[in-house]
Design a protein around this motif. Structure first.
Motif: not given
Length: 306
Positions: A197, A200-201
């Motif tokens: 995650q 992705k950020d």
């Protein structure tokens, strides 16, 4: 003065988000801009500083009141004017939170780990400790055992003292034998830290700010207020990512880790805009003694040297 549409778009995007988190933005401005210049500011000039970012006077006053209540800031009344300064605790918190933003890229790792054994604590206290140390990048490698390969010893000791658990926690140093990058170690890292995650950020950060760096290239005579607004939103976005980044050594990260590219991008934009942003602060901000003092020498050491 050259005004760039991409910076105006970034500001509009920020203003249109809901909710606007006033306290978080004020922390960014104090940590990035005010702390290196004495740490104190007149509330009126802070309100004017935040107005272009969509924070009205009421939201600024409410956020400042909350930060004061939480021990970040303290107020000083001179006549009818209120000046807000960092408390000693607030300054320590800022230094701890912001030093990772401006640190140099990954230092060399020697294969050593800090391990905290928390089995002596009751469940409630263990939860509090877990949250604090996860914020510092620790992972849970086994029930009651937290570990980090490059922890900050001062931060560990300060946290244990603040929670009054220094004598209940077993703090050990361990050293790797054999390869620092074995498949089993990489698997452990994958299981204990949620890097997917975060990756992705970081990619979203790159997609948002790369076009801005391209627009800044070959520009001269940049608008100082735009530079300040861009610098604030750049650090606000980057700071929120770093709060979730465990800061693992490069050897333990996936190949082509996007966090490295995000850091370089943040540094490159910051270097291009920090001077006009400082000029804007000098021209618009007031302390109880007059204009803001010049930035402290350590300010120029950010990102390995500005």
């Amino acid at each position: 003065m050259n005004k760039l549409k991409c910076i105006d778009d970034l500001v509009e995007e920020f203003k249109n988000q809901r909710p606007i988190r006033g306290g978080s933005l004020i922390i960014t401005i104090y940590g990035d801009a005010i702390a290196p210049r004495g740490g104190s500011i007149w509330l009126g000039s802070l309100i004017r500083l935040l107005e272009p970012l969509g924070l009205n006077q009421r939201l600024v006053r409410t956020s400042i009141f909350r930060l004061t209540k939480e021990g970040w800031l303290t107020s000083n009344q001179v006549g009818r004017r209120s000046y807000y300064s960092l408390t000693d605790t607030g300054r320590r918190r800022f230094e701890s939170a912001f030093k990772r933003i401006y640190a140099e890229l990954y230092p060399e790792w020697q294969g050593k780990w800090d391990m905290l054994i928390t089995t002596q604590l009751d469940n409630e206290l263990r939860k509090v400790l877990k949250k604090e140390f996860e914020w510092q990048g620790f992972g849970n490698i086994a029930p009651g055992v937290m570990a980090h390969p490059m922890a900050d010893l001062v931060e560990i000791n300060n946290t244990l003292q603040e929670l009054c658990v220094t004598n209940e926690i077993i703090h050990m140093k361990s050293e790797m034998f054999g390869s620092h990058t074995s498949a089993s170690l990489k698997q452990l890292v994958h299981e204990c830290w949620n890097l997917e995650q975060l990756s992705k950020d970081y990619q979203a950060f790159l997609d948002r700010f790369r076009p801005i760096l391209r627009a800044l290239d070959n520009q001269t005579d940049l608008d100082p207020e735009q530079c300040f607004l861009l610098r604030t939103l750049l650090i606000q976005h980057y700071r929120r990512l770093l709060l979730r980044d465990p800061r693992l050594p490069e050897k333990l990260l996936p190949a082509d880790w996007v966090g490295t590219s995000a850091r370089v991008l943040c540094r490159n934009i910051y270097r291009k805009i920090f001077m006009p942003a400082e000029e804007f602060l000098s021209a618009t901000q007031e302390t109880a003694d007059g204009p803001l003092p010049e930035p402290a020498p350590h300010f120029y050491k950010r990102f390995g040297g500005l």
